[in-house]
Design a protein around this motif. Sequence first.
Motif, short mmCIF file in Angstrom:
data_model
loop_
_atom_site.label_atom_id
_atom_site.label_comp_id
_atom_site.label_asym_id
_atom_site.label_seq_id
_atom_site.Cartn_x
_atom_site.Cartn_y
_atom_site.Cartn_z
N ARG A 84 -11.37 31.71 33.33
CA ARG A 84 -12.15 30.58 32.82
C ARG A 84 -12.93 30.98 31.56
O ARG A 84 -13.07 30.19 30.63
N GLU A 88 -12.38 29.31 27.92
CA GLU A 88 -13.52 28.74 27.20
C GLU A 88 -13.61 29.32 25.78
O GLU A 88 -13.91 28.61 24.82
N ASN A 92 -13.25 27.23 22.36
CA ASN A 92 -14.28 27.27 21.32
C ASN A 92 -13.66 27.45 19.94
O ASN A 92 -14.13 26.88 18.95
#
Length: 225
Positions: A84, A88, A92
Motif C-alpha cells: 500500500r 501510494e 503521488n
Amino acid sequence: MDDIKQTQETIAENAEVKESNETAGMEAQAENKAAEKSSFEIDEAVLSNREELEKVMEAIIYVEGSVPISRLRTLFKCENSDIRNYIESINNKYRTANSAIEILEVGDSIIMTIIPSTFGTLSAIYDKKRKKKISKAMLQTLSIIAYKQPLTKAEIDDIRQSDSGYHLRALMEDGFITWKGRKDYLDKRQTYGTTDKFLIHFGINSLDDLPKLRELKDLEFNKNE
C-alpha cells in the motif's frame, strides 16, 4: 425401448465425464501457470532499491491489469502494508504529473484504472455511458450472488423461484459475475460469484462494504460499460 434408454443414459454419462475431465484439465493448466508465475523471484538488487522496486511493481500492474495482492506480496517479499505504501508513492507521482491514471486496491487485488474526472469525456468519445436502471430481476439475481456467493444456478433459481439463465448470461457478458469453481468434488455444477468489476462499478472496496439490500435498489447499473 429399455435398450435405447440405457444407451442414451450411457452417452449422457460419458459426455458428462468428458466435460468434467476437460474442465479438470483446464483447471490444472491454470494452476500450473500460476505456480510458474509465483516461482519467479525478482533480483535482490531491485528489491533493495525502492525506486526500481516501484518501477517494476508499476510495470507488473500495467501489464496484468489486475494483480492479486498475494502475488505482489510473494514477488516483492513484503507485507500488505508495504504494498500500500508503494502504491501510494506511485500514485503521488501520477498526481504530480497530473496523470489520468491511478492504481487502486479493490477486493483482494491491485488494479490500474483511470481517474473519475475523465469518465465524462471518455463516455462522450466512446458512447458507453448510457446509464439505465437495473431491472428488478437483474438486481435480484446480482444481489443474491453478491450476498450468498458462491452458489449454483439451481440455488439461485430456488431462491428466486424463477429461471435465472438469461440474467446470469447477461451478468457474465458484462463482467459482473464469473465462475467460482465447484462446491465439492462430486458436484459437477459450477458456482457463481462477483468480480472486481462489480466492486468498482458499485464503488466498494470489498464485499464487506456491501450496502444493505434495500439500498441497492437506488444504485444505477450500466449494462454497456
